[in-house]
Design a protein around this motif. Sequence first.
Motif, PDB file in Angstrom:
ATOM      1  N   GLU A   6     200.540 141.961 -45.426  1.00 39.14           N
ATOM      2  CA  GLU A   6     201.720 142.313 -44.624  1.00 39.14           C
ATOM      3  C   GLU A   6     201.724 143.793 -44.265  1.00 39.14           C
ATOM      4  O   GLU A   6     202.144 144.168 -43.166  1.00 39.14           O
ATOM      5  N   ARG A   7     201.267 144.611 -45.189  1.00 40.31           N
ATOM      6  CA  ARG A   7     201.221 146.055 -44.944  1.00 40.31           C
ATOM      7  C   ARG A   7     200.202 146.386 -43.862  1.00 40.31           C
ATOM      8  O   ARG A   7     200.418 147.230 -43.003  1.00 40.31           O
ATOM      9  N   GLY A   8     199.070 145.714 -43.897  1.00 42.50           N
ATOM     10  CA  GLY A   8     198.018 145.956 -42.915  1.00 42.50           C
ATOM     11  C   GLY A   8     197.207 147.190 -43.248  1.00 42.50           C
ATOM     12  O   GLY A   8     197.749 148.206 -43.682  1.00 42.50           O
ATOM     13  N   GLY A   9     195.899 147.105 -43.102  1.00 40.35           N
ATOM     14  CA  GLY A   9     195.027 148.254 -43.332  1.00 40.35           C
ATOM     15  C   GLY A   9     194.818 148.616 -44.784  1.00 40.35           C
ATOM     16  O   GLY A   9     194.305 149.695 -45.083  1.00 40.35           O
ATOM     17  N   VAL A  10     195.228 147.735 -45.710  1.00 38.37           N
ATOM     18  CA  VAL A  10     195.034 147.995 -47.141  1.00 38.37           C
ATOM     19  C   VAL A  10     193.922 147.094 -47.653  1.00 38.37           C
ATOM     20  O   VAL A  10     194.043 145.862 -47.627  1.00 38.37           O
ATOM     21  N   HIS A  11     192.854 147.689 -48.115  1.00 39.03           N
ATOM     22  CA  HIS A  11     191.656 146.995 -48.591  1.00 39.03           C
ATOM     23  C   HIS A  11     191.812 146.704 -50.081  1.00 39.03           C
ATOM     24  O   HIS A  11     192.133 147.594 -50.873  1.00 39.03           O
ATOM     25  N   LEU A  12     191.616 145.444 -50.482  1.00 38.34           N
ATOM     26  CA  LEU A  12     191.827 145.016 -51.873  1.00 38.34           C
ATOM     27  C   LEU A  12     190.500 144.671 -52.534  1.00 38.34           C
ATOM     28  O   LEU A  12     189.707 143.891 -51.988  1.00 38.34           O
ATOM     29  N   GLY A  59     194.874 138.676 -42.309  1.00 38.96           N
ATOM     30  CA  GLY A  59     194.547 140.089 -42.144  1.00 38.96           C
ATOM     31  C   GLY A  59     194.181 140.830 -43.403  1.00 38.96           C
ATOM     32  O   GLY A  59     193.942 142.042 -43.363  1.00 38.96           O
ATOM     33  N   LEU A  60     194.116 140.133 -44.549  1.00 32.36           N
ATOM     34  CA  LEU A  60     193.733 140.809 -45.790  1.00 32.36           C
ATOM     35  C   LEU A  60     192.225 141.027 -45.833  1.00 32.36           C
ATOM     36  O   LEU A  60     191.441 140.115 -45.562  1.00 32.36           O
ATOM     37  N   GLY A  61     191.807 142.239 -46.173  1.00 33.49           N
ATOM     38  CA  GLY A  61     190.412 142.518 -46.473  1.00 33.49           C
ATOM     39  C   GLY A  61     190.233 142.530 -47.978  1.00 33.49           C
ATOM     40  O   GLY A  61     190.932 143.263 -48.683  1.00 33.49           O
ATOM     41  N   VAL A  62     189.333 141.693 -48.503  1.00 28.58           N
ATOM     42  CA  VAL A  62     189.228 141.565 -49.963  1.00 28.58           C
ATOM     43  C   VAL A  62     187.784 141.387 -50.408  1.00 28.58           C
ATOM     44  O   VAL A  62     186.991 140.687 -49.775  1.00 28.58           O
ATOM     45  N   ILE A  63     187.448 142.054 -51.501  1.00 31.42           N
ATOM     46  CA  ILE A  63     186.182 141.859 -52.202  1.00 31.42           C
ATOM     47  C   ILE A  63     186.518 141.422 -53.625  1.00 31.42           C
ATOM     48  O   ILE A  63     187.267 142.104 -54.334  1.00 31.42           O
ATOM     49  N   CYS A  64     186.000 140.282 -54.033  1.00 32.69           N
ATOM     50  CA  CYS A  64     186.193 139.777 -55.392  1.00 32.69           C
ATOM     51  C   CYS A  64     184.935 140.076 -56.203  1.00 32.69           C
ATOM     52  O   CYS A  64     183.854 139.583 -55.866  1.00 32.69           O
ATOM     53  N   LEU A  65     185.070 140.883 -57.232  1.00 33.90           N
ATOM     54  CA  LEU A  65     183.937 141.255 -58.073  1.00 33.90           C
ATOM     55  C   LEU A  65     183.964 140.413 -59.347  1.00 33.90           C
ATOM     56  O   LEU A  65     184.839 140.577 -60.203  1.00 33.90           O
TER      57      LEU A  65
END
Length: 359
Positions: A130-136, A183-189
């Motif tokens: 929702e915030r946009g532009g926040v990489h998780l 729109g979420l950018g996410v990398i799961c480690l």
Amino acid sequence: MVKPVPGDGRGARAIGRGGRPILVTGAGGFLGTVLTELLLAEGFSVVAHDLFPNEPAENTTALSELTRRNSDLTVVRGDLRELGADLLADVSAVAHLAGLSNDASCEFDAAWSREINHEATVRLGQLCAERGGVHLVFASSCSVYGASDTDVLCEESELGPLSIYAETKRDSEQELLALTCSGLGVICLRMGTLFGASPKMRFDLVPNQMALTAIQEGVVRVGGGGRQWRPLLHVEEAARVFVAALQRPNLGTRGSVLNVVGENHQIAGLGEIVGDALGVRVETMEGSQDPRSYRVSGASLNRAMNLIPAPRTRTGVEEVAELLSRGEFGDPQQDRYYPVRTAEKLYRGLSSRECRSRA
């Protein structure tokens, strides 16, 4: 340290240095304290969020000394389940480490465990979208694989979690990846079993536990025959991979899942490494074997980010043993070194409050 592999580094982009800060949830934990210190050392601004359940006073948290030395560190005490959107207003990326940290801590109450580990994680992902532009970047676990004695597992291998903890990691991954459509950018480690020294020390992790027993009793004990496999990862190597992942938002645009491992060992082999390194005997006992057993490949991490976590099992246990020998941890049987004891206190406290509210 994490060893870079030659490559052009395409897709990397600096985040946070001299600009918008990085939010680290679970910043007061075993990995969180190491990651926070590394981010600050590399010039990032950090918002450190944690419940700090073992440290009631603000000036006694595992991050207190860092706070005194760094104006780029803001510490926020709070429950992950209540984390507000306002905390994301100015951040560029989130390293999400918070939650119950092992199988035993999730066994008190399945619904409570899922609320913390799964539901709060998905809610955080929704807030980031929702915030946009926040990489998780999400701290998942190789425990999602469950049991596989024969194959070296990659990210596409079948998942078979054998505990509530592992189920919450699998379910969180799946829902975070689904949020990429929003729109979420996410990398799961998917990390292996962590070990090594940390400002927020743990002695329940197998290599650290073996080092402790070796120093206190002059023996390393291996149960269940020690035939089960575990991927191992030094906590500093894990922190360096997180720093790299936080700087690669393009990798998370469509969602990425990556194994993170330094080396794979059978528990019996790990015992031999510890025994040899510390000069103590190894006792291997037959009996009921832990059904969890898995070896994983880190090839995808290498291809995606040009990184290979260093195999530091021997040096890691030597480091822990040296600190123990110097008395750096005081009494290593204190509750604060064992997350399951902290989780039990939190759960019992919650249960007591619920009983009083119904009275």
